[in-house]
Design a protein around this motif. Sequence first.
Motif, short mmCIF file in Angstrom:
data_model
loop_
_atom_site.label_atom_id
_atom_site.label_comp_id
_atom_site.label_asym_id
_atom_site.label_seq_id
_atom_site.Cartn_x
_atom_site.Cartn_y
_atom_site.Cartn_z
N ILE A 1 0.88 -1.14 0.10
CA ILE A 1 -0.07 -0.01 0.19
C ILE A 1 0.94 1.28 0.11
CG2 ILE A 1 -1.91 1.33 1.40
CD1 ILE A 1 -2.70 -1.35 2.63
N PRO A 2 0.88 2.12 -1.06
CA PRO A 2 0.25 1.87 -2.53
C PRO A 2 0.54 0.84 -3.10
CG PRO A 2 1.39 3.63 -2.59
CD PRO A 2 1.65 3.48 -1.13
N PRO A 3 -0.18 0.05 -4.08
CA PRO A 3 0.29 -1.02 -4.71
C PRO A 3 1.57 -0.71 -5.72
CG PRO A 3 -2.24 -0.86 -4.86
CD PRO A 3 -1.62 0.48 -4.28
N LYS A 4 2.56 -1.42 -5.67
CA LYS A 4 3.72 -1.34 -6.31
C LYS A 4 4.46 -2.58 -6.55
CE LYS A 4 5.37 3.33 -4.65
NZ LYS A 4 6.41 4.02 -4.08
N GLU A 5 5.11 -2.79 -7.77
CA GLU A 5 5.94 -3.75 -7.87
C GLU A 5 7.49 -3.64 -7.55
OE1 GLU A 5 2.72 -6.23 -9.37
OE2 GLU A 5 4.98 -6.73 -8.88
N TYR A 6 8.06 -4.59 -7.21
CA TYR A 6 9.43 -4.03 -6.96
C TYR A 6 10.48 -5.57 -7.10
CZ TYR A 6 8.57 -6.37 -2.25
OH TYR A 6 8.22 -7.43 -1.38
N ILE A 7 11.53 -5.02 -6.99
CA ILE A 7 12.73 -6.08 -6.81
C ILE A 7 13.84 -5.77 -6.02
CG2 ILE A 7 12.28 -6.70 -9.37
CD1 ILE A 7 14.98 -5.47 -10.06
N LEU A 8 14.28 -6.70 -5.40
CA LEU A 8 15.30 -6.49 -4.42
C LEU A 8 16.64 -6.91 -4.89
CD1 LEU A 8 15.93 -5.64 -1.47
CD2 LEU A 8 15.58 -7.92 -0.59
N VAL A 9 17.71 -5.98 -4.91
CA VAL A 9 18.88 -6.50 -5.57
C VAL A 9 19.93 -6.43 -4.57
CG1 VAL A 9 20.80 -5.70 -7.00
CG2 VAL A 9 18.73 -5.22 -7.88
N MET A 10 20.74 -7.61 -4.16
CA MET A 10 21.56 -7.77 -3.17
C MET A 10 23.07 -7.90 -3.58
SD MET A 10 18.97 -10.39 -1.10
CE MET A 10 20.02 -10.32 0.54
N ALA A 11 23.95 -7.72 -2.47
CA ALA A 11 25.19 -7.98 -3.03
C ALA A 11 26.10 -8.00 -1.69
CB ALA A 11 26.20 -6.76 -3.81
N ASP A 12 27.15 -8.66 -1.56
CA ASP A 12 27.80 -8.90 -0.06
C ASP A 12 28.37 -7.64 0.13
OD1 ASP A 12 27.27 -11.48 0.05
OD2 ASP A 12 29.14 -12.08 -1.18
N PRO A 13 28.48 -7.17 1.38
CA PRO A 13 29.27 -5.81 1.66
C PRO A 13 30.77 -5.76 1.52
CG PRO A 13 28.06 -6.81 3.39
CD PRO A 13 27.99 -7.89 2.50
N ASN A 14 31.19 -4.68 0.85
CA ASN A 14 32.56 -4.48 0.55
C ASN A 14 33.02 -5.30 -0.72
OD1 ASN A 14 32.71 -2.80 2.75
ND2 ASN A 14 33.05 -4.20 4.03
N SER A 15 32.01 -5.79 -1.45
CA SER A 15 32.52 -6.62 -2.63
C SER A 15 32.51 -5.76 -3.94
CB SER A 15 31.41 -7.74 -2.63
OG SER A 15 30.09 -7.24 -3.26
N GLU A 16 33.15 -6.48 -4.80
CA GLU A 16 33.33 -5.90 -6.06
C GLU A 16 31.91 -5.50 -6.75
OE1 GLU A 16 37.56 -7.72 -7.64
OE2 GLU A 16 35.80 -7.54 -8.78
N GLU A 17 30.94 -6.64 -6.72
CA GLU A 17 29.77 -6.27 -6.96
C GLU A 17 28.94 -5.21 -6.33
OE1 GLU A 17 30.96 -10.53 -7.52
OE2 GLU A 17 30.91 -9.15 -5.98
N TRP A 18 29.10 -4.85 -5.01
CA TRP A 18 28.69 -3.83 -4.47
C TRP A 18 29.04 -2.54 -4.95
CZ3 TRP A 18 24.60 -1.75 -2.62
CH2 TRP A 18 24.61 -0.55 -1.69
N GLU A 19 30.40 -2.40 -5.10
CA GLU A 19 30.99 -1.14 -5.60
C GLU A 19 30.52 -0.96 -6.90
OE1 GLU A 19 32.46 -0.44 -1.88
OE2 GLU A 19 32.82 0.99 -3.92
N ASP A 20 30.43 -2.02 -8.07
CA ASP A 20 29.95 -1.68 -9.14
C ASP A 20 28.43 -1.21 -8.99
OD1 ASP A 20 31.52 -4.78 -10.86
OD2 ASP A 20 32.02 -2.78 -10.57
N LEU A 21 27.77 -1.85 -8.41
CA LEU A 21 25.99 -1.44 -8.29
C LEU A 21 26.08 0.23 -7.90
CD1 LEU A 21 23.18 -2.47 -8.27
CD2 LEU A 21 23.58 -3.06 -5.91
N LYS A 22 26.86 0.43 -6.78
CA LYS A 22 26.91 1.69 -6.48
C LYS A 22 27.32 2.75 -7.63
CE LYS A 22 29.57 1.29 -2.60
NZ LYS A 22 30.17 1.67 -1.37
N ASN A 23 28.40 2.17 -8.21
CA ASN A 23 28.74 3.07 -9.43
C ASN A 23 27.86 3.45 -10.53
OD1 ASN A 23 31.20 3.83 -8.05
ND2 ASN A 23 32.08 2.06 -8.88
N VAL A 24 27.44 2.11 -10.82
CA VAL A 24 26.46 2.17 -11.98
C VAL A 24 25.18 2.98 -11.70
CG1 VAL A 24 24.70 0.48 -13.60
CG2 VAL A 24 27.26 -0.12 -13.00
N LEU A 25 24.63 2.76 -10.56
CA LEU A 25 23.32 3.45 -10.11
C LEU A 25 23.55 4.89 -9.58
CD1 LEU A 25 21.21 0.62 -8.97
CD2 LEU A 25 21.27 1.51 -11.18
N LYS A 26 24.87 5.26 -9.51
CA LYS A 26 25.22 6.67 -8.86
C LYS A 26 24.69 6.90 -7.48
CE LYS A 26 25.86 8.73 -13.55
NZ LYS A 26 25.31 7.57 -14.31
#
Length: 207
Positions: A143-168
Amino acid sequence: MEIRSVKLSEIKSNPNNPRIIKDDKFKKLVKSIQEFPKMLEIRPIVVNANMIVLGGNMRLKACKEAGLKEVPVIFADDLTEDEQKQFIIKDNVGFGEWDWDMIANEWDTEQIEEWGLDLPFDAKIDDMEDGETLDFEQSVQLIPPKEYILVMADPNSEEWEDLKNVLKLKMVRRGGYKEGSSFDAISLERVLNWVDFKNRYADSNTK
């Protein structure tokens, strides 16, 4: 219209009040009044010429539970009977909607729940700490109705750093407090609406 403090014993609950409040919500309202009584001065109970409540029946009940003796009231004694009925309904209608993305990014969601605001599950997910779990009922409705996804990455990992950079992802102030106050807190934004996500992702691919 006049505003003045009156004894609770002089104020009459409206027998035709169409609003109810459940136990948990009522306890939060009582606690809110005890912790922030000035709210009653900012938003007084509204009564008619017969001291019957037109706006604030639940607050009146909570004030009694909180042990108050007097409260500020507004005397709306110039309203017709039809205008009184309109006020009772319109005073309780919520015309706006909450911006849940802003709530999740800039406010302390745990504190907001204590203040009485029910958060949707997506906002609760965003505010989860590492290792914390959240129970979902089957077929939960946001409420209110929404669709969503949850993107997860390990703390301090390369994937997390990439995610922060890509999504600014940027640092945002939480809680709505002024900079430098004792309650001031800064954290990384965690919720993006689709338009922001799409634009940020597109920008990262053009570089």
